[in-house]
Design a protein around this motif. Structure first.
Motif, short mmCIF file in Angstrom:
data_model
loop_
_atom_site.label_atom_id
_atom_site.label_comp_id
_atom_site.label_asym_id
_atom_site.label_seq_id
_atom_site.Cartn_x
_atom_site.Cartn_y
_atom_site.Cartn_z
N PRO A 4 0.93 -1.33 0.10
CA PRO A 4 0.18 -0.42 0.42
C PRO A 4 0.51 1.32 0.20
N LEU A 5 0.10 2.26 -1.02
CA LEU A 5 1.53 3.17 -0.73
C LEU A 5 1.05 4.03 0.20
N ARG A 6 1.43 4.80 0.78
CA ARG A 6 1.25 5.86 1.95
C ARG A 6 2.39 7.22 1.41
N ALA A 7 3.63 6.72 2.05
CA ALA A 7 4.50 8.23 1.94
C ALA A 7 5.41 7.53 1.36
N THR A 8 6.37 8.57 0.75
CA THR A 8 7.57 8.21 0.14
C THR A 8 8.85 8.64 0.47
N ALA A 9 10.36 8.34 0.73
CA ALA A 9 10.73 9.08 1.74
C ALA A 9 12.53 9.27 0.04
N ARG A 10 12.86 10.36 -0.03
CA ARG A 10 13.83 10.34 -1.43
C ARG A 10 14.82 10.44 -0.72
N LEU A 11 15.68 9.30 -1.55
CA LEU A 11 17.27 8.72 -1.24
C LEU A 11 17.71 9.21 -2.50
N GLN A 12 19.36 9.93 -2.76
CA GLN A 12 20.17 10.92 -3.20
C GLN A 12 21.39 9.82 -2.84
N PHE A 13 21.70 8.95 -4.44
CA PHE A 13 22.63 8.03 -4.03
C PHE A 13 23.78 8.51 -5.19
N HIS A 14 24.54 8.17 -4.92
CA HIS A 14 26.45 8.69 -5.16
C HIS A 14 27.84 7.56 -5.09
N ALA A 15 28.74 7.42 -4.99
CA ALA A 15 29.62 6.88 -4.75
C ALA A 15 29.59 6.88 -3.61
N GLY A 16 29.13 8.03 -2.32
CA GLY A 16 29.59 8.39 -1.39
C GLY A 16 28.67 8.51 0.02
N PHE A 17 27.27 7.77 -0.85
CA PHE A 17 25.80 6.94 -0.52
C PHE A 17 25.31 5.90 -1.62
N THR A 18 25.61 4.66 -1.13
CA THR A 18 25.57 3.82 -2.24
C THR A 18 24.25 2.68 -1.64
N LEU A 19 23.82 2.32 -2.31
CA LEU A 19 23.06 1.11 -2.00
C LEU A 19 23.06 0.45 -0.45
N ASP A 20 24.11 0.03 -0.53
CA ASP A 20 24.53 -0.47 0.53
C ASP A 20 23.85 0.18 2.16
N ASP A 21 24.58 1.40 1.33
CA ASP A 21 24.22 2.44 2.65
C ASP A 21 23.09 3.28 3.50
N ALA A 22 21.90 2.56 2.29
CA ALA A 22 20.87 2.40 2.26
C ALA A 22 20.05 1.84 3.43
N VAL A 23 20.73 0.33 2.95
CA VAL A 23 19.74 -0.75 4.17
C VAL A 23 20.15 -0.73 5.54
N PRO A 24 21.13 0.22 6.04
CA PRO A 24 20.64 0.29 7.49
C PRO A 24 19.22 1.25 7.91
N LEU A 25 18.64 1.72 6.74
CA LEU A 25 18.29 3.36 7.46
C LEU A 25 16.91 2.80 7.37
N VAL A 26 16.84 1.59 6.62
CA VAL A 26 15.15 0.89 5.94
C VAL A 26 14.24 0.75 7.43
N PRO A 27 15.41 0.12 8.72
CA PRO A 27 13.71 0.32 9.81
C PRO A 27 13.44 1.17 9.95
N TYR A 28 14.47 2.60 10.13
CA TYR A 28 14.20 3.68 10.26
C TYR A 28 12.89 4.70 10.14
N LEU A 29 13.32 4.06 8.18
CA LEU A 29 12.24 4.85 7.27
C LEU A 29 10.61 4.19 7.52
N ALA A 30 11.05 2.58 7.59
CA ALA A 30 9.35 1.73 8.38
C ALA A 30 8.80 2.37 9.84
N ARG A 31 9.59 2.59 10.57
CA ARG A 31 9.18 3.17 11.84
C ARG A 31 8.32 4.80 11.58
#
Length: 929
Positions: A4-31
């Motif tokens: 279900p679509l409720r809210a989106t969170a935009r992240l800017q990816f680049h070499a200094g912030f990779t896809l792996d760097d976003a993984v630890p943020l997932v629980p925070y974004l969910a909460r």
């Protein structure tokens, strides 16, 4: 099952912030209450790209972000947390130049014979006959002759593949295989000279493209084998030396070789006048794609559609949709492809589209809405006091001697952009129209030059990004827009050229192309597409990237998606657009901050306060201008900084001054002023008056930078730094009220709230790259875990946690009532009493359940000298909210504070006092049902 679509969170990816760097943020974004992570482009981009919009390979995930394995890890983490993934895609253009885009390099190597030549929007037969069957390659830092003489163009050989190419810093320019003949003849090695003849025969006496490429591959394989021998290596070394531009003979040989290629190397400045391929705006490193062609669509979307089919991504955001030849056709095709790939869920598609205040997104595109610039304008505009328009306009005109009407600046900027930045695109469009004129004996005598002049004036007066002309002609809305532009042009073109305007009206959809013979139909549609793909960049470059930096009446209105000429949005206007969104685009994104914004959402919220206190602000500006007059430097082209730049600087200082920064904190103030100086440099160059990106005026820029630090020096007798800091502190509480109001509107209005990275705390950022600085995620995670009620955090409002707490509780209610927010109606609510104009309220209802959003607006006078962003209950005395019929016996509960309000039951017309609703926070989210 779809997420279900409720809210989106935009992240800017680049070499200094990779896809792996976003993984630890997932629980925070969910909460926090986010349902979908919204990713910047992640396909392979130019090395070191900080934004991802310069894609060079649509077939792979960017290795700098971790590649496909990292995407899989992020996808798994999102799925485990119950979150989806939205991907930003870029169908309009690709990164070119450099040595990374295989499609582009193949076009350079093979010209029109390349299978990728149709992928790019190249005019192989431009008016400049020297570019017939060639494309301009304006990637040189200096004029071609100077670069050639410098020796920086170096012929090189890649032994592994048997390829010759010219290297120029990071750029690679392939040599066409047929012309290896000229290189190998200079090897003085019999075996290589024999091979030279084979290269020279490639493509002779046959037109089979595949056969030619096969012959070239076979010859290159033989050359690679020869290069592995000692004699071969020595021969190739001699051949390369014969083309060494450091020697006169070698320079002439290299020049002759380059002149034989399918491209013409040129100075980068030549692009504005001579380029014969479509770019993204005027950026030569981004080449336009012809995604309207089936083979191009398939090649650029195969990976994205596969990711969607397998459930790795759940929707897309389309970048710069107005750059496409046929936005409607593209969006509908993408929708059908996504629908086929995953029949179990409706496709999620948003378009990045700038809408004028009187413009609406077409409802037949099969998209969910825009990315939210239009809402950003509405949510900010409704927090401005219309009464401030007159005084602030007077301040601007008196101090700067510039026009008070934004449209005057726009017209001036458009003429400059069409003349200096997009001249080649204007010429190409005029040439397309000239071909149309030549089809008719009555119109063929109208000259190319006259057509270009008339076309330019239509574009100067064009009020939106573009039209959407089809083979069936144009819609009534498009007709209204073009009528507007032609009426404006009629006032400014020469009288002898007014008949041309009527012809343009007919050629641009007035006469439906489908009613014409095939040849004329193609030319009419081609000219219409050219016009539309020119009007969009001409408008963007002249408005957002030029006039926004020239006109500074109130900078909070100089935002992407806003019209600075529209000073404020009325509550009635806000309600009307919200109701329209319920009807047409209930899943449109609602943004208040983006990676492209000119100022952070809370900078704009603080600037809006100036609309309430124009007299006080005018007095401060006039005093600061007098105190700083002696600090301006006199240069040959006038005083520095100019008055426009000076007034914009003062607004920036008070609106972006960091919360809690003391005037005597030397390190903190210096860091802030460095950020302001970086913003100012960009602003001055974008304004294109006394300096610009193409030709920076170092003296002027240095004088303007010195002015910042001189006027804010700690040892000044005037203590201006203390005054600026004091003024910022004076308006900060009201700015915070506006910021929280803006936040709650985003979370409750029809649509889907979008959070830009890190802005759950106060967002006092400036234009990029300032708005893409690293985010302190641990601080945000810690604050969320503490789960302190927002009414308690209000007393510590400067640290930003209160904003996050309100966001989390509002999103929690969205999660608890998904049907209400997804499908609920929208009802403006009446407020009665002396402060009715200081409240905006509406109800959302669905099947017997309702919520009410209430926000404080125009708070400056109500707060007075208070330092807490909360209007005292005494001020609200006598002002009441008229409630909707609750549909049963219910109490009203504030989902933000937990407070229970009013008595149970009641009929429509019952009231709640604002002193009760807004006693704890400047905003309230009431739930009933």
């Amino acid at each position: 099952m779809p997420i279900p679509l409720r809210a989106t969170a935009r992240l800017q990816f680049h070499a200094g912030f990779t896809l792996d760097d976003a993984v630890p943020l997932v629980p925070y974004l969910a909460r926090l209450g986010i349902s979908h992570l919204y990713a910047s482009p992640i396909l392979k981009a130019r090395p070191g790209s900080t934004h991802g919009y310069d894609i060079v390979d649509h077939r792979q995930i960017n290795s700098e972000l971790g590649g496909e394995p990292a995407l899989r890890r992020l996808s798994a983490a999102l799925k485990e947390a119950g979150l989806g993934l939205i991907l930003d895609i870029v169908p309009n253009h690709m990164g070119v130049g450099g040595a990374d885009n295989e499609w582009w390099l193949d076009v350079l190597e093979w010209g029109r014979q390349s299978p990728f030549a149709p992928y790019f929007d190249i005019d192989w037969e431009p008016p400049d006959r020297s570019l017939s069957n060639r494309l301009l390659a304006p990637f040189l830092g200096d004029p071609y002759g100077e670069v050639l003489a410098s020796g920086n163009l170096v012929l090189k050989f890649e032994a592994e593949t048997g390829r010759f190419y010219v290297e120029y810093y990071e750029h690679r320019f392939p040599i066409a295989p047929q012309h290896y003949h000229h290189i190998l003849q200079a090897s003085e090695e019999p075996g290589l000279q024999e091979l030279a003849l084979a290269f020279g025969r490639i493509g002779l006496h046959q037109r089979d493209r595949a056969l030619s490429r096969g012959e070239a591959s076979a010859c290159r394989a033989r050359l690679a084998e020869a290069a592995a021998t000692e004699a071969g290596r020595a021969g190739i070394t001699r051949a390369l030396a014969a083309f060494d531009a450091k020697e006169e003979a070698g320079r002439q040989a290299l020049h002759r070789l380059l002149e034989r290629q399918h491209y013409r190397l040129a100075w980068w400045r030549a692009a504005a006048d001579e380029i014969n391929w479509r770019r993204f705006f005027d950026i030569t490193s981004l080449a336009g794609l012809r995604v309207e062609l089936p083979e191009v669509f398939d090649a650029t979307h195969e990976l994205v559609l596969n990711l969607y089919a397998e459930g790795t991504i759940d929707g897309v955001r389309i970048d710069h949709v107005d750059g496409l030849a046929d936005p409607r056709g593209y969006c509908r095709k993408l929708h059908r492809r996504m629908e086929t790939a995953r029949p179990d869920q409706p496709p999620l598609i948003w378009v990045e589209k700038i809408l004028a205040p009187f413009e609406t997104l077409r409802t037949d595109w099969m998209v969910d809405g825009t990315t939210g610039y239009d809402f950003m304008d509405e949510a900010s505009g409704v927090l401005h006091d219309p009464a401030g328009e007159g005084p602030l306009t007077a301040l601007w005109t008196e101090q700067t001697r510039r026009a008070g009407e934004f449209e005057v600046e726009v017209r001036e900027a458009k003429r400059q952009i069409l003349r200096d930045n997009l001249a080649s695109e204007l010429n190409a469009t005029a040439a397309a129209l000239k071909r149309v004129a030549m089809r008719d004996l009555i119109t063929r005598d109208f000259t190319l030059t006259a057509l270009r002049r008339a076309l330019a004036e239509v574009l100067v007066h064009f009020p939106i990004y573009r039209l959407y002309i089809t083979s069936g002609g144009r819609s009534a809305e498009d007709k209204r827009i073009l009528d507007w532009a032609i009426a404006g042009a009629r006032r400014t073109v020469r009288a002898t050229e007014r008949p041309l305007l009527e012809l343009l009206d007919g050629w641009l959809g007035g006469e439906p192309p489908r009613s014409l013979p095939p040849n004329q139909r193609r030319e009419r549609l081609s000219a219409a597409v050219r016009f539309q793909q020119l009007s969009a960049p001409a408008t963007a470059k002249s408005v957002e990237d030029t006039a926004f930096y020239r006109y500074g009446r109130l900078l909070s209105r100089n935002e992407v998606g806003s019209d600075p000429g529209r000073f404020a949005v009325t509550p009635a206007g806000f309600h009307a657009t919200a109701r329209a969104r319920v009807k047409n685009f209930p899943r449109a994104l609602l943004a208040t901050a983006t990676h492209d914004h000119k100022r952070g959402e809370d900078v704009r919220a603080r600037l809006a306060v100036l609309s309430e206190i124009p007299t006080e602000w005018s007095g401060a500006v006039q005093r600061w201008t007098r105190l700083n007059a002696s600090l301006r430097k006199t240069l040959d082209d006038g005083a520095a900084p100019g008055m426009s730049a000076q007034l914009m600087l003062y607004q920036t200082l008070v609106s972006a001054w960091p919360l809690g920064l003391a005037a005597d904190d030397e390190a903190g103030v210096t860091a802030f002023l460095d950020r302001v100086a970086a913003w100012q440099e960009k602003a001055l160059r974008e304004a294109k008056r006394r300096t610009e990106w193409a030709v920076p005026n170092a003296d002027y820029e240095a004088a303007c930078r010195d002015f910042i630090f001189a006027c804010m020096a700690p040892d000044r007798a005037s203590h201006l730094r203390d005054e600026v800091a004091g003024f910022a502190a004076r308006i900060a509480p009201a700015g915070a009220v506006n910021g929280l109001a803006q936040l709650l509107l985003r979370c409750t209005a029809p649509g889907v709230p979008d959070l830009y990275q890190g802005t759950e705390f106060w967002d006092l950022s400036l234009v990029d790259p300032d708005n893409r600085r690293p985010v302190d995620w641990p601080a945000r995670n810690q604050a969320l875990e503490q789960a302190t009620p927002p009414q308690e955090l209000l007393h510590h409002w400067q640290d930003g946690r209160v904003k996050q707490a309100i966001l989390a509780r509002a999103l929690a209610l969205r999660a608890a009532r998904p049907e209400l927010f997804a499908g609920g109606d929208y009802q403006p609510l009446t407020v009665e009493g002396p402060l009715a104009g200081h409240v905006l309220a509406f109800a959302r209802s669905h099947r017997g359940r309702s919520i009410i959003a209430v926000v404080t607006r125009l708070p400056a006078a109500l707060l007075g000298a208070g330092t807490l962003p909360l209007v005292s209950p005494e001020e609200w005395r006598g002002t009441e909210l008229v409630l909707p019929r609750p549909g049963g016996e219910h109490r009203w509960r504030d989902a933000l504070t937990g407070a229970v309000l009013g008595a149970p039951g009641g009929e429509a017309g019952d009231r709640l006092p604002l002193a009760e609703i807004l006693a704890r926070l400047p905003v309230a989210l009431l739930e009933v049902g």
